[in-house]
Design a protein around this motif. Structure first.
Motif, PDB file in Angstrom:
ATOM      1  N   ARG A 272      -4.889  16.747  -7.955  1.00 49.59           N
ATOM      2  CA  ARG A 272      -4.727  16.128  -9.266  1.00 49.59           C
ATOM      3  C   ARG A 272      -3.900  17.034 -10.172  1.00 49.59           C
ATOM      4  O   ARG A 272      -3.883  18.242 -10.013  1.00 49.59           O
ATOM      5  N   GLY A 273      -3.225  16.412 -11.131  1.00 47.05           N
ATOM      6  CA  GLY A 273      -2.416  17.168 -12.079  1.00 47.05           C
ATOM      7  C   GLY A 273      -1.037  17.529 -11.559  1.00 47.05           C
ATOM      8  O   GLY A 273      -0.290  18.262 -12.206  1.00 47.05           O
ATOM      9  N   LYS A 274      -0.668  17.013 -10.399  1.00 43.97           N
ATOM     10  CA  LYS A 274       0.639  17.307  -9.808  1.00 43.97           C
ATOM     11  C   LYS A 274       1.598  16.116  -9.903  1.00 43.97           C
ATOM     12  O   LYS A 274       2.694  16.155  -9.364  1.00 43.97           O
ATOM     13  N   GLY A 275       1.158  15.046 -10.574  1.00 39.91           N
ATOM     14  CA  GLY A 275       2.050  13.909 -10.787  1.00 39.91           C
ATOM     15  C   GLY A 275       2.002  12.822  -9.734  1.00 39.91           C
ATOM     16  O   GLY A 275       2.772  11.859  -9.812  1.00 39.91           O
TER      17      GLY A 275
ATOM     18  N   ILE B 271       0.855  -1.181   0.000  1.00 41.35           N
ATOM     19  CA  ILE B 271       0.000   0.000   0.000  1.00 41.35           C
ATOM     20  C   ILE B 271       0.894   1.235   0.000  1.00 41.35           C
ATOM     21  O   ILE B 271       1.851   1.315   0.767  1.00 41.35           O
ATOM     22  N   TYR B 272       0.561   2.158  -0.869  1.00 39.39           N
ATOM     23  CA  TYR B 272       1.316   3.401  -0.988  1.00 39.39           C
ATOM     24  C   TYR B 272       0.404   4.576  -0.678  1.00 39.39           C
ATOM     25  O   TYR B 272      -0.753   4.595  -1.088  1.00 39.39           O
ATOM     26  N   VAL B 273       0.944   5.570   0.021  1.00 37.68           N
ATOM     27  CA  VAL B 273       0.203   6.799   0.318  1.00 37.68           C
ATOM     28  C   VAL B 273       1.153   7.978   0.142  1.00 37.68           C
ATOM     29  O   VAL B 273       2.291   7.941   0.615  1.00 37.68           O
ATOM     30  N   VAL B 274       0.691   9.011  -0.535  1.00 39.94           N
ATOM     31  CA  VAL B 274       1.437  10.255  -0.679  1.00 39.94           C
ATOM     32  C   VAL B 274       0.842  11.259   0.304  1.00 39.94           C
ATOM     33  O   VAL B 274      -0.377  11.447   0.339  1.00 39.94           O
ATOM     34  N   TYR B 275       1.719  11.882   1.086  1.00 39.79           N
ATOM     35  CA  TYR B 275       1.294  12.883   2.060  1.00 39.79           C
ATOM     36  C   TYR B 275       1.822  14.256   1.655  1.00 39.79           C
ATOM     37  O   TYR B 275       2.959  14.382   1.203  1.00 39.79           O
ATOM     38  N   VAL B 276       0.998  15.270   1.837  1.00 41.86           N
ATOM     39  CA  VAL B 276       1.400  16.665   1.686  1.00 41.86           C
ATOM     40  C   VAL B 276       1.009  17.346   2.983  1.00 41.86           C
ATOM     41  O   VAL B 276      -0.162  17.288   3.389  1.00 41.86           O
ATOM     42  N   ASP B 277       1.962  17.965   3.628  1.00 39.44           N
ATOM     43  CA  ASP B 277       1.720  18.624   4.920  1.00 39.44           C
ATOM     44  C   ASP B 277       1.027  17.680   5.902  1.00 39.44           C
ATOM     45  O   ASP B 277       0.040  18.044   6.563  1.00 39.44           O
ATOM     46  N   ASN B 278       1.515  16.447   5.972  1.00 39.46           N
ATOM     47  CA  ASN B 278       0.998  15.415   6.882  1.00 39.46           C
ATOM     48  C   ASN B 278      -0.427  14.979   6.594  1.00 39.46           C
ATOM     49  O   ASN B 278      -1.076  14.363   7.446  1.00 39.46           O
ATOM     50  N   GLN B 279      -0.943  15.304   5.411  1.00 39.88           N
ATOM     51  CA  GLN B 279      -2.289  14.883   5.017  1.00 39.88           C
ATOM     52  C   GLN B 279      -2.176  13.945   3.816  1.00 39.88           C
ATOM     53  O   GLN B 279      -1.461  14.249   2.860  1.00 39.88           O
ATOM     54  N   PRO B 280      -2.890  12.808   3.845  1.00 40.54           N
ATOM     55  CA  PRO B 280      -2.855  11.919   2.688  1.00 40.54           C
ATOM     56  C   PRO B 280      -3.585  12.559   1.501  1.00 40.54           C
ATOM     57  O   PRO B 280      -4.695  13.063   1.655  1.00 40.54           O
ATOM     58  N   VAL B 281      -2.930  12.570   0.340  1.00 39.57           N
ATOM     59  CA  VAL B 281      -3.544  13.180  -0.844  1.00 39.57           C
ATOM     60  C   VAL B 281      -3.677  12.198  -2.005  1.00 39.57           C
ATOM     61  O   VAL B 281      -4.396  12.470  -2.965  1.00 39.57           O
ATOM     62  N   ALA B 282      -2.980  11.065  -1.936  1.00 41.13           N
ATOM     63  CA  ALA B 282      -3.074  10.055  -2.989  1.00 41.13           C
ATOM     64  C   ALA B 282      -2.725   8.697  -2.384  1.00 41.13           C
ATOM     65  O   ALA B 282      -1.922   8.619  -1.451  1.00 41.13           O
TER      66      ALA B 282
ATOM     67  N   ASP C  13      -6.990  -1.935 -13.586  1.00 44.60           N
ATOM     68  CA  ASP C  13      -8.359  -1.551 -13.916  1.00 44.60           C
ATOM     69  C   ASP C  13      -8.385  -0.032 -13.826  1.00 44.60           C
ATOM     70  O   ASP C  13      -8.532   0.526 -12.745  1.00 44.60           O
ATOM     71  N   ALA C  14      -8.185   0.632 -14.957  1.00 45.24           N
ATOM     72  CA  ALA C  14      -8.029   2.085 -14.975  1.00 45.24           C
ATOM     73  C   ALA C  14      -9.314   2.777 -15.410  1.00 45.24           C
ATOM     74  O   ALA C  14      -9.990   2.340 -16.328  1.00 45.24           O
ATOM     75  N   SER C  15      -9.601   3.887 -14.770  1.00 46.56           N
ATOM     76  CA  SER C  15     -10.745   4.714 -15.167  1.00 46.56           C
ATOM     77  C   SER C  15     -10.391   5.486 -16.433  1.00 46.56           C
ATOM     78  O   SER C  15      -9.232   5.538 -16.858  1.00 46.56           O
ATOM     79  N   ASP C  16     -11.383   6.116 -17.021  1.00 47.43           N
ATOM     80  CA  ASP C  16     -11.140   6.939 -18.206  1.00 47.43           C
ATOM     81  C   ASP C  16     -10.121   8.039 -17.908  1.00 47.43           C
ATOM     82  O   ASP C  16      -9.316   8.403 -18.765  1.00 47.43           O
ATOM     83  N   MET C  17     -10.138   8.555 -16.683  1.00 47.82           N
ATOM     84  CA  MET C  17      -9.202   9.609 -16.291  1.00 47.82           C
ATOM     85  C   MET C  17      -7.760   9.087 -16.282  1.00 47.82           C
ATOM     86  O   MET C  17      -6.829   9.800 -16.628  1.00 47.82           O
TER      87      MET C  17
ATOM     88  N   PRO D 169       1.963 -15.501 -12.003  1.00 47.52           N
ATOM     89  CA  PRO D 169       2.944 -14.574 -12.567  1.00 47.52           C
ATOM     90  C   PRO D 169       2.391 -13.145 -12.692  1.00 47.52           C
ATOM     91  O   PRO D 169       3.095 -12.248 -13.137  1.00 47.52           O
ATOM     92  N   PHE D 170       1.137 -12.934 -12.270  1.00 45.55           N
ATOM     93  CA  PHE D 170       0.491 -11.631 -12.378  1.00 45.55           C
ATOM     94  C   PHE D 170       0.610 -10.837 -11.085  1.00 45.55           C
ATOM     95  O   PHE D 170       0.582 -11.401  -9.991  1.00 45.55           O
ATOM     96  N   ALA D 171       0.701  -9.524 -11.224  1.00 45.37           N
ATOM     97  CA  ALA D 171       0.547  -8.599 -10.098  1.00 45.37           C
ATOM     98  C   ALA D 171      -0.565  -7.634 -10.504  1.00 45.37           C
ATOM     99  O   ALA D 171      -0.719  -7.313 -11.687  1.00 45.37           O
ATOM    100  N   GLY D 172      -1.336  -7.204  -9.532  1.00 49.17           N
ATOM    101  CA  GLY D 172      -2.470  -6.323  -9.811  1.00 49.17           C
ATOM    102  C   GLY D 172      -2.243  -4.920  -9.274  1.00 49.17           C
ATOM    103  O   GLY D 172      -1.894  -4.744  -8.115  1.00 49.17           O
ATOM    104  N   ILE D 173      -2.428  -3.952 -10.143  1.00 45.86           N
ATOM    105  CA  ILE D 173      -2.309  -2.538  -9.776  1.00 45.86           C
ATOM    106  C   ILE D 173      -3.727  -2.016  -9.581  1.00 45.86           C
ATOM    107  O   ILE D 173      -4.519  -1.997 -10.519  1.00 45.86           O
ATOM    108  N   TRP D 174      -4.037  -1.598  -8.353  1.00 47.24           N
ATOM    109  CA  TRP D 174      -5.417  -1.248  -8.000  1.00 47.24           C
ATOM    110  C   TRP D 174      -5.479   0.051  -7.207  1.00 47.24           C
ATOM    111  O   TRP D 174      -4.538   0.451  -6.549  1.00 47.24           O
ATOM    112  N   GLY D 175      -6.651   0.626  -7.220  1.00 48.61           N
ATOM    113  CA  GLY D 175      -7.025   1.663  -6.270  1.00 48.61           C
ATOM    114  C   GLY D 175      -6.278   2.974  -6.341  1.00 48.61           C
ATOM    115  O   GLY D 175      -6.310   3.731  -5.386  1.00 48.61           O
ATOM    116  N   GLY D 176      -5.594   3.270  -7.428  1.00 52.46           N
ATOM    117  CA  GLY D 176      -4.903   4.547  -7.498  1.00 52.46           C
ATOM    118  C   GLY D 176      -5.898   5.696  -7.536  1.00 52.46           C
ATOM    119  O   GLY D 176      -6.772   5.735  -8.390  1.00 52.46           O
TER     120      GLY D 176
END
Length: 94
Positions: A39-42, A3-14, A66-70, A25-32
């Motif tokens: 958004r738009g900051k990489g 599980i990965y979490v990006v924090y900005v100013d101690n707040q989770p943002v992604a 499983d990616a959304s249109d975005m 042999p598969f790995a699943g990329i989920w929940g991004g």
């Protein structure tokens, strides 16, 4: 699972996760996902790259996502191709 979490100013943002099955042999990329204001900051791309790198380092031969249109343009830049689509449904409230 990783599980990965990006924090900005101690707040989770992604956040995002990566799943493994030791017998597959598969790995699943989920929940991004990223909080709308960040958004738009990489952050999504950062999390996607981290998960791809981890999956490769752990010997995953194939990645599924499983990616959304975005997210589709971002994952397409990393070589993912659409092989199927899903349709989301909601249940009427009672």
């Amino acid at each position: 699972m990783s599980i990965y979490v990006v924090y900005v100013d101690n707040q989770p943002v992604a956040s995002a996760w990566l799943t493994f099955n030791s017998c597959s042999p598969f790995a699943g990329i989920w929940g991004g996902s990223t909080v709308k204001e960040y958004r738009g900051k990489g952050f999504y791309s950062l999390l996607l790259n981290k998960r791809i790198a981890e999956a490769k380092s752990r010997g995953a031969k194939y990645l599924i996502i499983d990616a959304s249109d975005m997210s589709k343009p971002i994952v397409a830049k990393r070589g993912f191709e659409v092989v199927a689509t899903t349709t989301g449904y909601t249940s009427p409230s009672r």
